[in-house]
Design a protein around this motif. Structure first.
Motif, short mmCIF file in Angstrom:
data_model
loop_
_atom_site.label_atom_id
_atom_site.label_comp_id
_atom_site.label_asym_id
_atom_site.label_seq_id
_atom_site.Cartn_x
_atom_site.Cartn_y
_atom_site.Cartn_z
N ASP A 302 -12.99 12.38 -120.99
CA ASP A 302 -13.18 13.56 -121.85
C ASP A 302 -14.60 14.10 -121.71
O ASP A 302 -14.81 15.32 -121.65
N LEU A 303 -15.56 13.19 -121.72
CA LEU A 303 -16.97 13.59 -121.69
C LEU A 303 -17.41 14.13 -120.33
O LEU A 303 -18.42 14.81 -120.23
N MET A 304 -16.63 13.82 -119.30
CA MET A 304 -17.00 14.26 -117.95
C MET A 304 -16.31 15.56 -117.53
O MET A 304 -16.81 16.27 -116.67
N THR A 305 -15.18 15.87 -118.14
CA THR A 305 -14.29 16.90 -117.59
C THR A 305 -14.61 18.30 -118.12
O THR A 305 -14.69 18.53 -119.33
N ILE A 306 -14.74 19.23 -117.18
CA ILE A 306 -14.84 20.66 -117.49
C ILE A 306 -13.46 21.26 -117.29
O ILE A 306 -12.85 21.13 -116.22
N THR A 307 -12.94 21.92 -118.31
CA THR A 307 -11.59 22.49 -118.25
C THR A 307 -11.66 23.96 -117.85
O THR A 307 -12.72 24.58 -117.91
N PRO A 308 -10.52 24.55 -117.45
CA PRO A 308 -10.52 25.98 -117.13
C PRO A 308 -11.04 26.83 -118.28
O PRO A 308 -11.76 27.82 -118.06
N ASP A 309 -10.69 26.46 -119.51
CA ASP A 309 -11.11 27.25 -120.67
C ASP A 309 -12.64 27.25 -120.82
O ASP A 309 -13.21 28.24 -121.27
N ASP A 310 -13.29 26.16 -120.41
CA ASP A 310 -14.76 26.10 -120.49
C ASP A 310 -15.41 27.11 -119.55
O ASP A 310 -16.56 27.50 -119.75
N ILE A 311 -14.66 27.56 -118.57
CA ILE A 311 -15.18 28.52 -117.60
C ILE A 311 -14.68 29.93 -117.91
O ILE A 311 -15.44 30.90 -117.88
N LEU A 312 -13.41 30.05 -118.23
CA LEU A 312 -12.80 31.37 -118.41
C LEU A 312 -13.30 32.11 -119.64
O LEU A 312 -13.08 33.33 -119.77
N LYS A 313 -13.98 31.43 -120.56
CA LYS A 313 -14.55 32.11 -121.72
C LYS A 313 -15.84 32.84 -121.41
O LYS A 313 -16.43 33.48 -122.29
N SER A 314 -16.29 32.75 -120.17
CA SER A 314 -17.48 33.50 -119.77
C SER A 314 -17.23 35.00 -119.89
O SER A 314 -16.12 35.49 -119.66
#
Length: 333
Positions: A302-314
């Motif tokens: 959990d602490l390592m993973t970047i999800t699509p939502d973490d990027i697409l909210k840009s």
């Protein structure tokens, strides 16, 4: 002091007490004509620095090739001195041209390490400056400012970013030319104390050197840093993520590629620097997401993973969303 790995014979041909016999003398004279490349490589660890450059910088093959060529020249010059061959100190001042974020500062730091390990500068240190650090605002202000920066850089590398701003011919009251004249004197008279690297956009740097032929004649190495393409930017992202113990989750890599394809067309894109900033913002969104999910147990994954939502909210994707969904995101790009 007698050069390392180098044995001499008496200049007058006489054999001093305790001297070797003729056969041994012949062998001794033979050694004077040889230098041990392997020993010098082991002593200086230059190859280690060059290998680090390969690992830490994606692509930039022409740049890496040129740096290796310079390192090879300096290494061979060192060996030539060891066997008594003429070897003047070459001009080491350089010009790095390219867009922001293409690795110029990183390569300058690696170049400083190479120069230090081969004995051309005292410390593997880079002092970075811009026009504001060198040029004063009134009569008598520029010389002390420039000399202070030079004093701090002596024994290492002086890296002048956006160097073309030193020259402003349209302003008769500008004091940049005074700073250039001081640099010219130091680059020639004290080149054994300092290596100067000028950096900036290629077209502006070309004009800068055309306007200052004295500077151009003192810069021996002009190295152009090409832009990164999307695949290379993705490779940079993977390297940065790995160094920080992060990873892309399912479909997040595709989202990040889509982000880059949009970001490269926007103003102030800075290649590797922009990739690093975008990863930092994705980390911020990930942290905000995990924090907002409550007090549950978070796994290492959990602490390592970047999800699509973490990027697409840009905000880079704002044009793809409905207006009511386009609310400001804390830390968004």
């Amino acid at each position: 002091m007698r050069p390392r790995g180098f044995v001499t014979a008496p200049a007058d041909g006489l054999r001093p007490l305790g001297s070797v016999d003729e056969d041994e003398a012949d062998a001794t004279l033979q050694l004077a004509d040889a230098a041990d490349l392997g020993a010098v490589l082991d002593e200086t660890n230059v190859v280690e620095v060059l290998d680090q450059l390969d690992r830490e910088l994606i692509a930039l093959t022409p740049v890496k090739t040129r740096i290796r060529e310079i390192a090879a020249l300096l290494l061979i010059d060192k060996l030539r001195r060891e066997v008594g061959l003429a070897s003047e100190r070459p001009s080491l001042h350089m010009s790095f041209t390219g867009n922001p974020g293409t690795g110029k500062t990183t390569v300058a730091m690696k170049m400083a390490q190479v120069l230090h390990r081969l004995g051309y500068i005292e410390e593997p240190r880079v002092v970075a400056c811009t026009r504001d650090d060198l040029v004063g605002q009134y009569v008598g202000h520029t010389a002390p400012k420039t000399k202070e920066v030079l004093r701090r850089a002596y024994g290492g590398v002086l890296f002048i970013d956006e160097a073309y701003y030193l020259y402003r011919p349209e302003n008769e009251r500008d004091y940049g030319q005074e700073a250039i004249e001081i640099l010219l004197q130091v680059m020639e008279a004290e080149r054994d104390k300092l290596v100067v690297i000028f950096a900036g956009y290629k077209d502006r740097m070309d004009e800068f050197f055309r306007s200052n032929p004295g500077l151009s004649s003192r810069v021996a190495h002009h190295i152009d840093f090409p832009d990164y393409d999307i695949d290379e930017l993705m490779a940079i992202a993977h390297l940065m993520m790995e160094q920080q113990n992060y990873k892309f989750g399912p479909r997040a890599e595709d989202a990040f590629r889509a982000y880059l394809e949009r970001r490269v067309t926007r103003p102030r894109f800075a290649h590797g620097r922009s990739v690093r900033n975008s990863i930092d913002r994705a980390r911020l969104r990930q942290a905000n997401r995990l924090f907002g999910e409550g007090q549950g147990v978070l796994s290492r994954d959990d602490l390592m993973t970047i999800t699509p939502d973490d990027i697409l909210k840009s905000s880079v994707f704002a044009e793809d969303r409905e207006p009511e969904d386009d609310e400001p995101i804390p830390g968004a790009a």
